[in-house]
Design a protein around this motif. Structure first.
Motif, PDB file in Angstrom:
ATOM      1  N   GLU A  34       4.613   2.503 -18.272  1.00 12.51           N
ATOM      2  CA  GLU A  34       5.891   2.026 -17.746  1.00 12.51           C
ATOM      3  C   GLU A  34       5.723   0.698 -17.001  1.00 12.51           C
ATOM      4  O   GLU A  34       6.533  -0.214 -17.152  1.00 12.51           O
ATOM      5  N   LEU A  35       4.656   0.578 -16.205  1.00 14.96           N
ATOM      6  CA  LEU A  35       4.434  -0.662 -15.462  1.00 14.96           C
ATOM      7  C   LEU A  35       4.154  -1.832 -16.395  1.00 14.96           C
ATOM      8  O   LEU A  35       4.592  -2.954 -16.134  1.00 14.96           O
ATOM      9  N   CYS A  36       3.437  -1.596 -17.483  1.00 20.89           N
ATOM     10  CA  CYS A  36       3.145  -2.669 -18.447  1.00 20.89           C
ATOM     11  C   CYS A  36       4.423  -3.214 -19.070  1.00 20.89           C
ATOM     12  O   CYS A  36       4.504  -4.395 -19.400  1.00 20.89           O
ATOM     13  N   ASP A  59       0.847  -1.190   0.000  1.00 17.82           N
ATOM     14  CA  ASP A  59       0.000   0.000   0.000  1.00 17.82           C
ATOM     15  C   ASP A  59       0.884   1.243   0.000  1.00 17.82           C
ATOM     16  O   ASP A  59       1.997   1.229   0.511  1.00 17.82           O
ATOM     17  N   PHE A  60       0.341   2.329  -0.556  1.00 16.06           N
ATOM     18  CA  PHE A  60       1.145   3.526  -0.742  1.00 16.06           C
ATOM     19  C   PHE A  60       0.236   4.732  -0.799  1.00 16.06           C
ATOM     20  O   PHE A  60      -0.847   4.671  -1.365  1.00 16.06           O
ATOM     21  N   TYR A  61       0.658   5.806  -0.185  1.00 16.51           N
ATOM     22  CA  TYR A  61      -0.006   7.095  -0.366  1.00 16.51           C
ATOM     23  C   TYR A  61       1.069   8.171  -0.429  1.00 16.51           C
ATOM     24  O   TYR A  61       2.175   7.998   0.092  1.00 16.51           O
ATOM     25  N   SER A  88       7.347   0.457  -4.623  1.00 21.03           N
ATOM     26  CA  SER A  88       8.454   1.404  -4.606  1.00 21.03           C
ATOM     27  C   SER A  88       8.663   2.002  -5.993  1.00 21.03           C
ATOM     28  O   SER A  88       8.862   3.207  -6.140  1.00 21.03           O
ATOM     29  N   LYS A  89       8.595   1.163  -7.002  1.00 31.42           N
ATOM     30  CA  LYS A  89       8.735   1.655  -8.376  1.00 31.42           C
ATOM     31  C   LYS A  89       7.583   2.585  -8.729  1.00 31.42           C
ATOM     32  O   LYS A  89       7.787   3.649  -9.304  1.00 31.42           O
ATOM     33  N   THR A  90       6.367   2.202  -8.367  1.00 33.66           N
ATOM     34  CA  THR A  90       5.194   3.015  -8.676  1.00 33.66           C
ATOM     35  C   THR A  90       5.272   4.366  -7.965  1.00 33.66           C
ATOM     36  O   THR A  90       4.973   5.410  -8.548  1.00 33.66           O
ATOM     37  N   ALA A  91       5.699   4.346  -6.712  1.00 31.45           N
ATOM     38  CA  ALA A  91       5.843   5.589  -5.948  1.00 31.45           C
ATOM     39  C   ALA A  91       6.879   6.504  -6.594  1.00 31.45           C
ATOM     40  O   ALA A  91       6.675   7.721  -6.698  1.00 31.45           O
TER      41      ALA A  91
END
Length: 172
Positions: free
Chosen positions: A83-85, A26-28, A57-60
């Protein structure tokens, strides 16, 4: 996770995170995007443990980097998704709510990709759900507009916006 929350005369921010294991997905975050605007993101990676934490971590990092130049929630999420794809671990994905709050007007632009529907608690006591307009990120390419990530726009008008992960709805 951010060590401090945004603050202002007319708006109050609150956040809480409790991972189910030592590390979690989870991340905010909050991002000062321009004068009188604050970027908001809440996201959740599928799965638990180290793989989920690494993808988050990458998404953040992508949110922080790309969010400095892209100030439209849908476009920002489309860019992160692309980028995630290209690099996501097979079978993993990210649900995300991304928004921009204009602190001078109380106007919010919000995009939701596969995430729990945020709740807008109006000043009159009513609730409005803001469901996802797109699938989670990292699964397939998405475009802005009718077939992709759509943005909702509304004004808080003394209400409260709740954005949360499935840890709230599934927690005991």
């Amino acid at each position: 996770l951010p060590k401090t929350l945004p603050h202002g005369d007319d708006f109050e921010f609150a956040a809480y995170s409790q991972p189910s294991r030592f590390v979690g997905g989870d991340f905010y975050d909050f991002l000062d995007t321009r004068r009188d605007t604050t970027g908001i993101v809440v996201a959740d990676v599928s799965g638990k443990g180290m793989d989920a934490a690494l993808l988050m971590s990458k998404t953040a990092s992508l949110f922080r980097c790309v969010g400095k130049t892209l100030h439209e929630p849908g476009t920002l999420m489309e860019t992160i998704n692309r980028e995630l794809c290209e690099t996501a671990i097979h079978g993993m994905f990210v649900t995300m709510v991304c928004g921009i709050l204009d602190t001078s007007t109380g106007s919010v632009r919000l995009a939701n990709a596969g995430h729990e529907p945020p709740l807008l608690h109006r000043a009159d006591g009513s609730y409005i759900q803001l469901p996802a307009s797109a699938p989670p990120l990292g699964i397939m390419p998405l475009d802005i507009g009718q077939d992709g990530i759509r943005e909702e726009q509304f004004t808080l008008d003394g209400g409260t916006l709740y954005i949360f992960t499935d840890g709230v709805t599934e927690g005991r």
